[in-house]
Design a protein around this motif. Structure first.
Motif, mmCIF file in Angstrom:
data_model
loop_
_atom_site.group_PDB
_atom_site.id
_atom_site.type_symbol
_atom_site.label_atom_id
_atom_site.label_comp_id
_atom_site.label_asym_id
_atom_site.label_seq_id
_atom_site.Cartn_x
_atom_site.Cartn_y
_atom_site.Cartn_z
ATOM 1 N N ASN A 10 34.222 33.164 37.415
ATOM 2 C CA ASN A 10 35.360 32.836 38.281
ATOM 3 C C ASN A 10 35.015 32.652 39.753
ATOM 4 O O ASN A 10 35.890 32.300 40.543
ATOM 5 N N HIS A 43 38.011 28.470 38.813
ATOM 6 C CA HIS A 43 38.292 28.854 40.211
ATOM 7 C C HIS A 43 37.102 28.409 41.081
ATOM 8 O O HIS A 43 36.532 27.350 40.836
ATOM 9 N N THR A 129 34.050 38.156 31.164
ATOM 10 C CA THR A 129 34.482 37.536 32.413
ATOM 11 C C THR A 129 33.773 38.148 33.616
ATOM 12 O O THR A 129 33.644 39.369 33.718
ATOM 13 N N SER B 19 43.179 51.536 38.516
ATOM 14 C CA SER B 19 43.985 50.856 37.515
ATOM 15 C C SER B 19 43.289 50.891 36.152
ATOM 16 O O SER B 19 43.929 51.132 35.125
ATOM 17 N N LEU B 102 39.084 42.835 37.541
ATOM 18 C CA LEU B 102 38.620 42.106 38.719
ATOM 19 C C LEU B 102 39.456 42.455 39.934
ATOM 20 O O LEU B 102 40.625 42.743 39.817
ATOM 21 N N ARG C 22 47.042 40.440 37.539
ATOM 22 C CA ARG C 22 47.044 41.633 38.396
ATOM 23 C C ARG C 22 47.061 41.286 39.877
ATOM 24 O O ARG C 22 46.903 42.159 40.717
ATOM 25 N N LYS C 23 47.206 40.009 40.201
ATOM 26 C CA LYS C 23 47.137 39.611 41.602
ATOM 27 C C LYS C 23 48.409 38.892 42.039
ATOM 28 O O LYS C 23 49.003 38.137 41.258
ATOM 29 N N ILE C 29 44.214 31.968 44.674
ATOM 30 C CA ILE C 29 44.671 30.942 43.725
ATOM 31 C C ILE C 29 44.729 31.460 42.288
ATOM 32 O O ILE C 29 45.187 30.759 41.389
ATOM 33 N N TYR C 30 44.286 32.712 42.077
ATOM 34 C CA TYR C 30 44.135 33.187 40.700
ATOM 35 C C TYR C 30 45.422 33.093 39.877
ATOM 36 O O TYR C 30 45.395 32.713 38.711
ATOM 37 N N LEU C 53 50.786 43.381 35.824
ATOM 38 C CA LEU C 53 50.659 44.743 36.319
ATOM 39 C C LEU C 53 50.025 44.691 37.710
ATOM 40 O O LEU C 53 49.602 43.625 38.162
ATOM 41 N N ASP C 54 49.968 45.853 38.344
ATOM 42 C CA ASP C 54 49.494 45.914 39.732
ATOM 43 C C ASP C 54 50.241 44.845 40.553
ATOM 44 O O ASP C 54 51.404 44.578 40.299
ATOM 45 N N PHE C 145 41.534 36.835 35.587
ATOM 46 C CA PHE C 145 41.146 35.914 36.654
ATOM 47 C C PHE C 145 41.199 36.622 37.997
ATOM 48 O O PHE C 145 41.883 37.622 38.139
#
Lengths: 132, 102, 145
Positions: A10, A43, A129, B19, B102, C22-23, C29-30, C53-54, C145
């Protein structure tokens, strides 16, 4: 047991370690006899696929490392077309189609659609990933 | 059906480490890579949470990332196992899925 | 959407795909590029679900207005997911609570259930952290991502 692995990258080279880790992981998996079904770059990961990078001589050249590994192990390195076009990564056909004066896709990489990532998820036994 | 959780960010920088710990099931494995290995240092403010997780899950650290950051093996929290990239591959193939925090 | 359709014959049974969000949107851009994969994956006839989440819960807040930042507001796209046969959006309750958000702060997303006389049903399911942990553990493939 030997498995089919899909790899998702990514992030681009140098800012994040993600591509380095993915590369070392891929090499180790090949050495263990696993099949790498596909490495998909998404990405900013598409930036791994430009042959215009010129890192200092005492630094690693990640694009070259991927290209060489692809040649040696017949890897399928796929750069997402939508992400690539946003970030200026073009193969010959795309450069021509968009009227750009050059293409920059590195050897061993090919540009294709997101369906290639979904297919990797379907076909591969495991998807790993690497990102930020 | 255990899961391998990979963590690549320091618990001092982002909440993704915490998390991950919040979403572990007994028998899952946790692998710290890249800046995530910062969380493996013993006697850090975070070590207690990791040691608690190690009671129900297996905890691994990627050795090359540990070495790169100057953390000696003897300074890693109790219950964590060092692996190399080959060990990382074995963890991926030995679990049903990989969740990358991530 | 029929052009990209993959047959499941060769690849075997459907896989359970979960997209883990999560973002927050816009800062990176994820979130947008994750949604792009979700839409493509609909054509492959897998068992697709999404987890929020988050900070990922912010992808679903109502009243997003991106005019002044010059970016496209892609949140309405989530409302079309039902048309793509994607009907499972799991939102973690603890993530909402931690951020001072309530389920009412999220967009109302529904689909018409053709098996029940086209009754409007919610796509968003609020689940607890432990429920989401169990759901994650039931998946075949997790996309991050």
């Amino acid at each position: 047991m030997e498995l089919k692995l899909g790899i998702l990258v990514n992030e681009g080279p140098y800012t994040h370690q993600a591509s380095d880790t993915a590369y070392h992981f891929t090499k180790a998996a090949l050495e263990k006899g696993h099949e790498i079904f596909r490495v998909f770059f998404y990405h900013d990961g598409v930036n791994n696929g430009t042959r215009f990078t010129v890192p200092p001589q005492d630094d690693r050249n990640l694009q070259k490392a991927w290209s060489e590994l692809a040649a040696k192990a017949k890897l399928d390195l796929v750069v997402c077309i939508a992400a690539a076009q946003r970030r200026g990564i073009l193969d010959t056909g795309e450069a021509k189609r968009h009227g750009k004066d050059s293409d920059n896709l590195a050897p061993g990489f090919r540009i294709s659609g997101l369906g290639q990532l979904v297919e990797a998820g379907i076909v591969a036994d495991r998807l790993v990933t690497f990102g930020d | 059906m255990p899961t391998l959780h990979t963590i690549n960010k320091s618990p001092f920088e982002r909440s993704s480490f915490a998390s991950a710990l919040n979403h572990l099931l007994p028998g899952d494995a946790l692998l710290m890579i890249e800046d995530g290995v910062v969380g493996a240092r013993k006697s850090s403010a975070f070590a207690g949470r990791l040691e608690a997780a190690a009671k129900t899950c297996r905890v691994y650290v990627l050795g090359p990332d540990l070495a790169a950051r100057g953390i000696a093996e003897k300074d890693v929290v109790a219950g964590a196992t060092l692996v190399d990239y080959g060990g990382f591959v074995d963890l991926v193939t030995g679990h049903d899925r990989t969740q990358a925090w991530l | 959407m029929n052009d990209g359709k993959a047959t499941n014959g060769a690849a075997g049974a459907k896989k359970r795909f979960m997209y883990v969000n999560r973002k927050a949107p816009y800062g990176t851009i994820y979130a947008l590029e994750s949604l792009e994969v979700v839409l493509i994956s609909a054509a492959f006839e897998q068992d697709v679900s999404l987890a929020f989440l988050d900070d990922g819960v912010y992808q679903l807040t109502k009243g997003q207005n991106t005019t002044a930042i010059g970016m496209k507001n892609f949140s309405p796209t989530f409302k079309a997911l039902g048309d793509y046969e994607i009907k499972k959006l799991y939102v973690e309750k603890e993530s909402l609570d931690e951020r001072g958000l309530a389920p009412e702060d999220l967009m109302q997303i529904t689909y018409e259930d053709e098996d029940e006389d086209y009754a409007e049903k919610p796509l968003i399911h609020i689940v607890s952290r432990s429920e989401l942990t169990e759901i994650l553990a039931r998946q075949d493939v997790l996309f991050n991502f």
